[in-house]
Write a protein that holds these residues in place. Structure first.
Motif, short mmCIF file in Angstrom:
data_model
loop_
_atom_site.label_atom_id
_atom_site.label_comp_id
_atom_site.label_asym_id
_atom_site.label_seq_id
_atom_site.Cartn_x
_atom_site.Cartn_y
_atom_site.Cartn_z
N GLY A 198 0.93 -1.17 -0.03
CA GLY A 198 0.00 0.14 0.05
C GLY A 198 0.85 1.39 0.02
N MET A 199 1.93 1.31 0.73
CA MET A 199 2.80 2.31 0.81
C MET A 199 3.46 2.62 -0.58
SD MET A 199 4.61 2.44 4.55
CE MET A 199 4.70 0.78 4.85
N GLN A 200 3.98 1.79 -1.06
CA GLN A 200 4.52 1.62 -2.49
C GLN A 200 3.33 2.46 -3.54
OE1 GLN A 200 7.53 1.16 -3.29
NE2 GLN A 200 8.58 -0.39 -1.92
N MET A 201 2.41 1.98 -3.26
CA MET A 201 1.04 2.36 -4.41
C MET A 201 1.00 3.86 -4.03
SD MET A 201 -2.54 0.83 -4.46
CE MET A 201 -3.91 1.20 -5.86
N ILE A 202 0.95 4.46 -2.83
CA ILE A 202 0.86 5.56 -2.42
C ILE A 202 1.98 6.48 -2.93
CG2 ILE A 202 0.63 7.34 -0.56
CD1 ILE A 202 -0.84 5.14 0.99
N GLY A 203 3.09 5.95 -2.71
CA GLY A 203 4.42 6.53 -3.29
C GLY A 203 4.28 6.84 -4.76
N ASN A 204 3.91 5.65 -5.31
CA ASN A 204 3.92 5.94 -7.20
C ASN A 204 2.91 6.70 -7.30
OD1 ASN A 204 5.95 3.95 -7.41
ND2 ASN A 204 4.61 2.08 -7.52
N TYR A 205 1.64 7.03 -6.62
CA TYR A 205 0.62 8.00 -7.03
C TYR A 205 1.10 9.15 -6.82
CZ TYR A 205 -4.14 10.10 -6.17
OH TYR A 205 -5.05 10.74 -6.81
N ILE A 206 1.79 9.61 -5.75
CA ILE A 206 2.49 10.86 -5.44
C ILE A 206 3.44 11.16 -6.55
CG2 ILE A 206 3.94 12.22 -4.09
CD1 ILE A 206 2.61 10.88 -1.69
N LEU A 207 4.19 10.45 -7.13
CA LEU A 207 5.16 10.50 -8.09
C LEU A 207 4.18 11.02 -9.24
CD1 LEU A 207 8.08 10.13 -8.87
CD2 LEU A 207 7.73 7.85 -9.54
N SER A 208 3.11 10.10 -9.61
CA SER A 208 2.29 10.54 -10.72
C SER A 208 2.07 11.77 -10.81
CB SER A 208 1.20 9.74 -10.87
OG SER A 208 1.89 8.12 -11.20
N ILE A 209 1.57 12.37 -9.42
CA ILE A 209 1.06 13.79 -9.31
C ILE A 209 2.03 14.93 -9.66
CG2 ILE A 209 0.24 15.32 -7.66
CD1 ILE A 209 -1.06 12.75 -6.22
N ILE A 210 3.25 14.62 -9.17
CA ILE A 210 4.56 15.42 -9.34
C ILE A 210 4.63 15.38 -10.93
CG2 ILE A 210 6.74 15.60 -8.93
CD1 ILE A 210 6.37 14.46 -6.25
N ALA A 211 4.51 14.37 -11.57
CA ALA A 211 4.74 14.17 -13.12
C ALA A 211 3.83 14.99 -13.68
CB ALA A 211 5.07 12.68 -13.45
N GLU A 212 2.54 14.79 -13.28
CA GLU A 212 1.46 15.51 -14.34
C GLU A 212 1.89 16.97 -14.00
OE1 GLU A 212 -2.35 15.49 -16.06
OE2 GLU A 212 -0.85 13.72 -15.65
N LEU A 213 2.45 17.56 -13.16
CA LEU A 213 2.67 18.94 -12.75
C LEU A 213 3.99 19.16 -13.21
CD1 LEU A 213 0.59 19.51 -9.56
CD2 LEU A 213 -0.09 20.28 -11.84
N ASP A 214 4.87 18.52 -13.76
CA ASP A 214 6.19 18.88 -14.04
C ASP A 214 6.50 20.00 -14.97
OD1 ASP A 214 9.10 18.15 -13.48
OD2 ASP A 214 9.12 17.29 -15.40
N ASP A 215 6.00 19.93 -16.05
CA ASP A 215 5.95 21.02 -17.05
C ASP A 215 4.68 22.42 -16.92
OD1 ASP A 215 7.88 19.50 -18.39
OD2 ASP A 215 6.59 18.33 -19.25
N ALA A 216 4.19 22.03 -15.87
CA ALA A 216 3.04 23.10 -15.84
C ALA A 216 3.61 24.25 -15.15
CB ALA A 216 1.90 22.64 -14.97
N LYS A 217 2.82 25.35 -15.30
CA LYS A 217 3.32 26.76 -14.49
C LYS A 217 2.72 26.59 -12.90
CE LYS A 217 2.04 29.69 -18.55
NZ LYS A 217 1.26 30.91 -18.86
N LYS A 218 3.48 27.46 -12.10
CA LYS A 218 3.65 27.53 -10.66
C LYS A 218 1.96 27.49 -10.55
CE LYS A 218 5.97 29.61 -6.92
NZ LYS A 218 4.78 30.36 -6.11
N LEU A 219 1.54 26.83 -9.54
CA LEU A 219 0.41 26.66 -9.19
C LEU A 219 -0.09 27.85 -8.53
CD1 LEU A 219 -0.07 23.02 -7.63
CD2 LEU A 219 -0.41 23.90 -9.85
N ALA A 220 -1.71 28.13 -8.54
CA ALA A 220 -2.09 29.41 -7.86
C ALA A 220 -2.61 29.08 -6.51
CB ALA A 220 -3.28 29.89 -8.87
N PHE A 221 -2.31 29.92 -5.49
CA PHE A 221 -2.71 29.33 -4.01
C PHE A 221 -4.01 29.90 -3.66
CE2 PHE A 221 -3.20 30.85 0.43
CZ PHE A 221 -2.99 29.66 1.07
#
Length: 408
Positions: free
Chosen positions: A289-312
């Motif tokens: 389960g922890m490995q799955m969560i880590g891979n999910y977070i990695l996917s989230i980071i990858a999805e935003l890798d080329d995006a502009k800085k997020l608006a708060f």
């Protein structure tokens, strides 16, 4: 004591050296086994055992290839504070008599990008018990495998995967001290940052991610702190049953970054009967389960890798709506339950719920004259009672409605 600590340090160094000499990666299980070992006696903030854990984390970061980003060219950022006597007062940072020193451990991946992702998890726990412990039988080692060796372990695995892979951001990894005493390490860092926080794009916090259930329910808080979170979380979801909360405020270290206007998420797999007890051990964790969560977070980071800085975006502080209680039922709510009512995830012996015969898994649907449809309605109903009051509670037990008498 000094000889014991030297011996333990040699053990940790020996394990680390053997692995690195063979160029073998240290596994998630090995990291957690060390952090949650009896030898570290619960990693209480300011103790020599916490410093041993900090030293281990420093060497892990160095071995991964992270740059030191603490103070004076080290991986450590220390902070000194005086413990508060009044629970409603703020902790005072500074030197003097009767002070405690905590140690954040900080590593950095510099990709020369114009934005930085902060990934954090607290590594301190409750030591031998004391304030915050739910164990009633005296002193014992509180290993804190789920709380929060699990989050630190996943953070280290993410550092290894992000090294030389996603380069659209820099990455700052922080193992926080002092979380159990009031988010002290993250509070101190957010006000004394070792990077320019204007470059911070978002913060990921992992606190208690080691007990993923069979139905893969995962709680993520802070989803309202930038407009894109829900879209990104759903688009990258590999099969979790997500329980999302918009508020950026909560009882973990992401709050300190939200208060600095940084979008932040908190990942959490739920409380359990071993929470803040000596039985929170490494052999009870769900490593897949922890490995799955880590891979999910990695996917989230990858999805935003080329995006502009997020608006708060600011969110409603849900804690301001929580009623004050004069009594307690003596149950641990299931915070991941998204059905109708309040599901009981644990019963405390000797308290009203146990005396009334309530059981783990019961769903409270009525308390007194109040219908219970969710956690907030349960808390509002509970806040209307005082010590000595009696009432009735109705629970749904596997489809059957059961009524019981409650005396507070």
């Amino acid at each position: 004591m000094v000889r014991i600590l030297m011996f333990l340090s040699l053990i940790f160094l020996g394990l680390y050296s053997c692995k690195t000499e063979k160029t073998e990666k240290i596994s998630l299980q090995e990291d957690i086994a060390i952090l949650a070992s009896d030898s570290l006696q619960g990693r209480e903030t300011g103790t020599s055992e916490e410093l041993l854990a900090a030293d281990y984390l420093q060497k892990r970061m160095q071995g991964i290839g992270l740059l030191p980003k603490g103070n004076a060219g080290t991986y450590f950022q220390t902070f000194t504070f005086k413990p508060k006597n009044d629970p409603h007062s703020e902790v005072q940072f500074g030197t003097g008599d009767s002070t405690i020193t905590g140690t954040n451990v900080i590593g950095y991946l510099d990709n020369e990008a114009d934005k930085t992702v902060i990934i954090g998890a607290h590594y301190d726990h409750l030591g031998m018990g004391g304030e915050g412990s739910l164990y009633a039988d005296g002193e014992a080692v509180h290993n804190g495998a789920d709380d929060n060796a699990s989050g630190v372990g996943v953070m280290l695995q993410l550092a290894e995967k992000l090294k030389d892979s996603l380069t659209g951001s820099n990455y700052l990894f922080i193992a926080f001290s002092g979380e159990e005493m009031g988010l002290l390490g993250s509070n101190y860092f957010s006000k004394n940052p070792t990077i320019d926080l204007k470059m911070a794009n978002f913060m990921i916090n992992m606190d208690m991610v080691g007990r993923l259930r069979n139905n893969k329910t995962l709680s993520i808080s802070g989803t309202g702190t930038t407009p894109v979170w829900k879209q990104v979380l759903n688009a990258t979801n590999p099969g979790f049953q997500l329980v999302l909360s918009e508020s950026g405020m909560g009882p973990s270290d992401h709050t300190s970054f939200y208060l600095q206007n940084i979008p932040a998420l908190h990942f959490f797999t739920g409380q359990h009967e071993d929470y803040h007890k000596p039985s929170d051990d490494a052999d009870k964790l769900n490593y897949e389960g922890m490995q799955m969560i880590g891979n999910y977070i990695l996917s989230i980071i990858a999805e935003l890798d080329d995006a502009k800085k997020l608006a708060f975006r600011t969110t409603k502080n849900e804690s301001e709506d929580v009623p004050r209680f004069k009594v307690a039922l003596g149950v641990m709510p299931d915070y991941l339950f998204d059905g109708k009512g309040m599901r009981i995830d644990g019963i405390t012996e000797g308290r009203p719920a146990a005396a009334a015969g309530l059981q783990k898994g019961d769903v409270v649907v009525q308390l007194g004259d109040s219908t219970v449809v969710d956690m907030m309605s349960y808390m509002r109903a509970l806040s209307s009672f005082e010590e000595g009051n009696s009432t009735k509670v109705v629970v749904d037990r596997k489809g059957e409605k059961i009524e019981a008498d409650i005396t507070f």
